[in-house]
Design a protein around this motif. Structure first.
Motif, PDB file in Angstrom:
ATOM      1  N   ALA A 398     -12.997 106.508 -11.191  1.00 21.61           N
ATOM      2  CA  ALA A 398     -13.404 107.662 -10.383  1.00 21.61           C
ATOM      3  C   ALA A 398     -13.699 108.857 -11.276  1.00 21.61           C
ATOM      4  O   ALA A 398     -12.947 109.165 -12.206  1.00 21.61           O
ATOM      5  CB  ALA A 398     -12.307 108.015  -9.389  1.00 21.61           C
ATOM      6  N   LEU A 399     -14.789 109.533 -10.978  1.00 12.77           N
ATOM      7  CA  LEU A 399     -15.214 110.725 -11.712  1.00 12.77           C
ATOM      8  C   LEU A 399     -15.312 111.870 -10.710  1.00 12.77           C
ATOM      9  O   LEU A 399     -16.385 112.155 -10.176  1.00 12.77           O
ATOM     10  CB  LEU A 399     -16.557 110.470 -12.409  1.00 12.77           C
ATOM     11  CG  LEU A 399     -17.212 111.613 -13.165  1.00 12.77           C
ATOM     12  CD1 LEU A 399     -16.272 112.191 -14.207  1.00 12.77           C
ATOM     13  CD2 LEU A 399     -18.507 111.153 -13.826  1.00 12.77           C
ATOM     14  N   PRO A 400     -14.195 112.526 -10.408  1.00 17.36           N
ATOM     15  CA  PRO A 400     -14.188 113.513  -9.333  1.00 17.36           C
ATOM     16  C   PRO A 400     -14.917 114.806  -9.651  1.00 17.36           C
ATOM     17  O   PRO A 400     -15.314 115.539  -8.737  1.00 17.36           O
ATOM     18  CB  PRO A 400     -12.701 113.774  -9.105  1.00 17.36           C
ATOM     19  CG  PRO A 400     -12.049 113.443 -10.409  1.00 17.36           C
ATOM     20  CD  PRO A 400     -12.851 112.328 -10.993  1.00 17.36           C
ATOM     21  N   HIS A 401     -15.090 115.128 -10.930  1.00 21.06           N
ATOM     22  CA  HIS A 401     -15.673 116.425 -11.284  1.00 21.06           C
ATOM     23  C   HIS A 401     -16.507 116.295 -12.552  1.00 21.06           C
ATOM     24  O   HIS A 401     -16.048 115.728 -13.548  1.00 21.06           O
ATOM     25  CB  HIS A 401     -14.555 117.460 -11.503  1.00 21.06           C
ATOM     26  CG  HIS A 401     -15.055 118.809 -11.933  1.00 21.06           C
ATOM     27  ND1 HIS A 401     -15.867 119.597 -11.136  1.00 21.06           N
ATOM     28  CD2 HIS A 401     -14.856 119.517 -13.072  1.00 21.06           C
ATOM     29  CE1 HIS A 401     -16.140 120.717 -11.771  1.00 21.06           C
ATOM     30  NE2 HIS A 401     -15.544 120.690 -12.947  1.00 21.06           N
ATOM     31  N   ARG A 412     -10.218 108.751 -13.328  1.00 20.03           N
ATOM     32  CA  ARG A 412      -9.007 108.223 -12.706  1.00 20.03           C
ATOM     33  C   ARG A 412      -9.166 106.723 -12.506  1.00 20.03           C
ATOM     34  O   ARG A 412     -10.186 106.250 -11.997  1.00 20.03           O
ATOM     35  CB  ARG A 412      -8.733 108.905 -11.371  1.00 20.03           C
ATOM     36  CG  ARG A 412      -7.465 108.375 -10.695  1.00 20.03           C
ATOM     37  CD  ARG A 412      -6.904 109.316  -9.687  1.00 20.03           C
ATOM     38  NE  ARG A 412      -5.660 108.804  -9.121  1.00 20.03           N
ATOM     39  CZ  ARG A 412      -4.803 109.524  -8.433  1.00 20.03           C
ATOM     40  NH1 ARG A 412      -5.049 110.807  -8.215  1.00 20.03           N
ATOM     41  NH2 ARG A 412      -3.693 109.002  -7.950  1.00 20.03           N
ATOM     42  N   LEU A 413      -8.135 105.977 -12.909  1.00 22.07           N
ATOM     43  CA  LEU A 413      -8.144 104.532 -12.747  1.00 22.07           C
ATOM     44  C   LEU A 413      -7.823 104.158 -11.303  1.00 22.07           C
ATOM     45  O   LEU A 413      -7.205 104.947 -10.567  1.00 22.07           O
ATOM     46  CB  LEU A 413      -7.118 103.891 -13.683  1.00 22.07           C
ATOM     47  CG  LEU A 413      -7.256 104.190 -15.181  1.00 22.07           C
ATOM     48  CD1 LEU A 413      -6.179 103.456 -15.966  1.00 22.07           C
ATOM     49  CD2 LEU A 413      -8.633 103.806 -15.690  1.00 22.07           C
ATOM     50  N   PRO A 414      -8.217 102.981 -10.885  1.00 19.64           N
ATOM     51  CA  PRO A 414      -7.899 102.538  -9.529  1.00 19.64           C
ATOM     52  C   PRO A 414      -6.389 102.520  -9.280  1.00 19.64           C
ATOM     53  O   PRO A 414      -5.591 102.340 -10.205  1.00 19.64           O
ATOM     54  CB  PRO A 414      -8.485 101.124  -9.464  1.00 19.64           C
ATOM     55  CG  PRO A 414      -9.542 101.102 -10.510  1.00 19.64           C
ATOM     56  CD  PRO A 414      -9.055 102.003 -11.595  1.00 19.64           C
ATOM     57  N   GLU A 415      -5.993 102.724  -8.040  1.00 20.33           N
ATOM     58  CA  GLU A 415      -4.588 102.746  -7.662  1.00 20.33           C
ATOM     59  C   GLU A 415      -3.893 101.463  -8.135  1.00 20.33           C
ATOM     60  O   GLU A 415      -4.387 100.352  -7.947  1.00 20.33           O
ATOM     61  CB  GLU A 415      -4.463 102.854  -6.141  1.00 20.33           C
ATOM     62  CG  GLU A 415      -3.082 103.266  -5.666  1.00 20.33           C
ATOM     63  CD  GLU A 415      -2.763 104.719  -5.982  1.00 20.33           C
ATOM     64  OE1 GLU A 415      -1.575 105.013  -6.210  1.00 20.33           O
ATOM     65  OE2 GLU A 415      -3.698 105.535  -6.026  1.00 20.33           O
ATOM     66  N   GLU A 443       5.877 113.289 -14.328  1.00 25.29           N
ATOM     67  CA  GLU A 443       5.287 112.026 -13.913  1.00 25.29           C
ATOM     68  C   GLU A 443       3.872 112.247 -13.401  1.00 25.29           C
ATOM     69  O   GLU A 443       3.650 113.093 -12.527  1.00 25.29           O
ATOM     70  CB  GLU A 443       6.135 111.355 -12.824  1.00 25.29           C
ATOM     71  CG  GLU A 443       7.492 110.873 -13.289  1.00 25.29           C
ATOM     72  CD  GLU A 443       8.500 111.997 -13.469  1.00 25.29           C
ATOM     73  OE1 GLU A 443       8.181 113.137 -13.083  1.00 25.29           O
ATOM     74  OE2 GLU A 443       9.590 111.736 -14.006  1.00 25.29           O
ATOM     75  N   PRO A 444       2.894 111.478 -13.903  1.00 22.31           N
ATOM     76  CA  PRO A 444       1.513 111.655 -13.436  1.00 22.31           C
ATOM     77  C   PRO A 444       1.322 111.043 -12.053  1.00 22.31           C
ATOM     78  O   PRO A 444       2.060 110.142 -11.656  1.00 22.31           O
ATOM     79  CB  PRO A 444       0.695 110.891 -14.479  1.00 22.31           C
ATOM     80  CG  PRO A 444       1.632 109.853 -15.009  1.00 22.31           C
ATOM     81  CD  PRO A 444       3.005 110.471 -14.969  1.00 22.31           C
ATOM     82  N   PRO A 445       0.328 111.543 -11.307  1.00 23.24           N
ATOM     83  CA  PRO A 445       0.066 110.993  -9.978  1.00 23.24           C
ATOM     84  C   PRO A 445      -0.673 109.660 -10.005  1.00 23.24           C
ATOM     85  O   PRO A 445      -0.862 109.044  -8.959  1.00 23.24           O
ATOM     86  CB  PRO A 445      -0.804 112.079  -9.333  1.00 23.24           C
ATOM     87  CG  PRO A 445      -1.504 112.721 -10.485  1.00 23.24           C
ATOM     88  CD  PRO A 445      -0.535 112.695 -11.628  1.00 23.24           C
ATOM     89  N   GLY A 446      -1.087 109.218 -11.167  1.00 26.13           N
ATOM     90  CA  GLY A 446      -1.810 107.960 -11.295  1.00 26.13           C
ATOM     91  C   GLY A 446      -2.331 107.808 -12.707  1.00 26.13           C
ATOM     92  O   GLY A 446      -2.150 108.690 -13.553  1.00 26.13           O
ATOM     93  N   GLY A 447      -2.976 106.662 -12.963  1.00 26.13           N
ATOM     94  CA  GLY A 447      -3.509 106.410 -14.290  1.00 26.13           C
ATOM     95  C   GLY A 447      -4.822 107.140 -14.529  1.00 26.13           C
ATOM     96  O   GLY A 447      -5.677 107.209 -13.635  1.00 26.13           O
ATOM     97  N   HIS A 448      -4.990 107.702 -15.718  1.00 26.85           N
ATOM     98  CA  HIS A 448      -6.202 108.431 -16.093  1.00 26.85           C
ATOM     99  C   HIS A 448      -6.587 108.091 -17.527  1.00 26.85           C
ATOM    100  O   HIS A 448      -5.742 107.662 -18.321  1.00 26.85           O
ATOM    101  CB  HIS A 448      -6.008 109.949 -15.997  1.00 26.85           C
ATOM    102  CG  HIS A 448      -5.799 110.468 -14.622  1.00 26.85           C
ATOM    103  ND1 HIS A 448      -4.582 110.380 -13.966  1.00 26.85           N
ATOM    104  CD2 HIS A 448      -6.649 111.101 -13.766  1.00 26.85           C
ATOM    105  CE1 HIS A 448      -4.686 110.931 -12.777  1.00 26.85           C
ATOM    106  NE2 HIS A 448      -5.924 111.374 -12.630  1.00 26.85           N
TER     107      HIS A 448
END
Length: 478
Positions: A398-401, A412-415, A443-448
């Motif tokens: 994911a490329l949000p910005h 952002r990597l997939p959940e 703690e990060p909210p997900g993989g990046h």
């Protein structure tokens, strides 16, 4: 680049032949080496200097080069295990351990193995650096009267004035200190503003080098989440209230790693919230000279709107020039400036004068504005190339910005994906990326992952790197 490889190649050839000569034996003359290897006298001189630095030859002015006497046998290594006890004993008495984790910084400084596409870089590719202009500036600087003398501890007045003009507002040269790059300036700022054990508010995610500085100083980084409009004022207020922190470190322009720009409506709010908390804002303005061609007018630095001495401003010339042009600055008003000055002097005395003189020559030359325009155009082109390739070939990331400044994209990597596994798979596929975990103080909210488009040779290498990311995705994201 070609001359450097010629020097290395000649040094290897000479090293391989040293056994032909007895200890103290004379090597062929420089003229003979020039004719035999078909290289320049400068290449010969540099190769011999390299061997001399390694202790293999001795050069004698006017006489030539000789094989060095053999070194005495090295003594066996001693027992350093006692240091584990000494270092851990110190940590036991500290409120916040001052252990230094440099992994998040080293990942952007370490050169990847040959053949690996460098998406993890933190600096401009040599092809984007103003090498000719810097070489000319350094040559002119060396001929300036007094260029090798001791500079003022605050920095050359002309360079301080140039930095101050770039900030705008009511900032003057008297408010500016010249530092040895942005990292040094951040270190000085955090040491000046917070005692060991104190909390310091940081954007989440944020620059790993700043987190390393804070932890090394015994500070406790407290995350404040941000979005595409920068740090969120309501969470900032809550964080100041909950922690009693007296420092916020932020990057209002093209934030690293997200590329966010602090929204106009939030600028005054951040300053007001910090002022009400009796806190300082350390403004890391690292990317102002890395604007993209399509960015439009930039907002001024926060320090330009600050009348009450809330902001301690940090910036440097390094990112827009070369990793080795380590010239930066601190700007502040009020009693804090004296504390910053004292720490700066104790740590480094001053920035070497030839480097300051070279920086002045560089930014004062017509080539400087041409360089910035060229970089702006090239960064936009590379950003667009990378973004389009990512969306086409690896839509799972994911490329949000898409930022309009800076030198990287934040993916952002997939959940449920394993970040470390993806980074390792990418390296096996031949592309180095920066893992996202070091950018989070909690703690990060997900993989990046962070991917840079500035450290590669151009569009073709970007396309190849993204193709290799596709291979890594096929291996890990099944």
């Amino acid at each position: 680049m070609q001359e450097s490889s010629s020097v290395a190649e000649l040094a290897r050839s000479l090293k391989a032949e040293l056994d032909r000569y007895p200890a103290g034996g004379k090597l062929p003359s420089s003229r003979a080496l020039v004719e035999r290897f078909r290289v320049s006298p400068v290449t010969v001189s540099r190769a011999l200097a390299q061997l001399a630095a390694e202790g293999l030859v001795v050069t004698r002015p006017g006489a030539g080069a000789y094989r060095a006497e053999p070194r005495p046998d090295a003594r066996p290594a001693g027992d350093t295990s006692w240091q584990e006890v000494a270092l851990s004993a110190d940590a036991a008495a500290e409120i916040v351990p001052r252990a230094v984790d440099a992994s998040g910084v080293l990942v952007t400084l370490a050169a990847p193995p040959p053949g690996v596409v460098e998406f993890n870089g933190g600096y401009l590719h040599p092809g984007l650096q103003p090498e000719s202009a810097m070489a000319a500036a350094l040559a002119r600087a060396g001929r300036r009267p007094g260029a090798w003398g001791r500079p003022p501890t605050d920095g050359l007045p002309e360079l301080r004035e140039w930095f101050a003009r770039g900030l705008g507002g009511t900032v003057t040269a008297a408010d500016v200190l010249v530092t040895a790059g942005g990292q040094s300036a951040l270190t000085t700022a955090l040491r000046a503003l917070a005692p060991p054990g104190a909390p310091v508010l940081v954007e989440s995610p944020t620059y790993p080098g700043m987190l390393a500085i804070a932890r090394a100083a015994g500070l406790r980084p407290v995350p404040v989440p941000l979005d595409t409009g920068g740090v969120r004022p309501e969470l900032l207020t809550a964080a100041f209230r909950a922690t009693g922190a007296r420092v916020l470190v932020c990057q209002p322009l093209f934030q690293n790693p997200t590329g966010a720009v602090l929204a106009p409506a939030r600028r005054a709010a951040v300053l007001r919230i910090a002022r009400e908390a009796g806190a300082f804002v350390v403004e890391d303005d690292f990317a102002r000279r890395l604007v993209h061609e399509d960015a439009g007018p930039l907002p001024p630095p926060l320090v330009a709107d600050d009348q009450d001495g809330v902001v301690v401003h940090v910036s440097s010339l390094t990112k827009a020039t070369s990793p080795s042009l380590r010239v930066g600055m601190l700007a502040a008003r009020g009693p804090v400036l004296e504390r910053l000055r004292a720490i700066h002097v104790v740590d480094s005395f001053f920035v070497p004068r030839p480097l300051q003189e070279a920086a002045l020559e560089l930014v004062g030359a017509p080539a400087w504005s041409r360089h910035l325009r060229a970089v702006a155009g090239e960064l936009k082109s590379r950003r667009d190339t990378m973004a389009a390739a990512l969306r086409l070939q690896v839509p799972e990331l994911a490329l949000p910005h898409i930022p309009s400044g800076g030198y990287h994209l934040w993916l952002r990597l997939p959940e449920g994906s394993e970040e470390a596994a993806f980074v390792a798979a990418a390296l096996r596929a031949g592309v180095a990326v920066a893992p996202g975990r070091p950018y989070f103080s909690a703690e990060p909210p997900g993989g990046h992952v962070r991917v840079s488009f500035a450290g590669v040779a151009g569009a073709a290498e970007i396309a190849e790197g993204v193709r290799r990311l596709r291979t890594a995705c096929d291996e890990v994201l099944r």
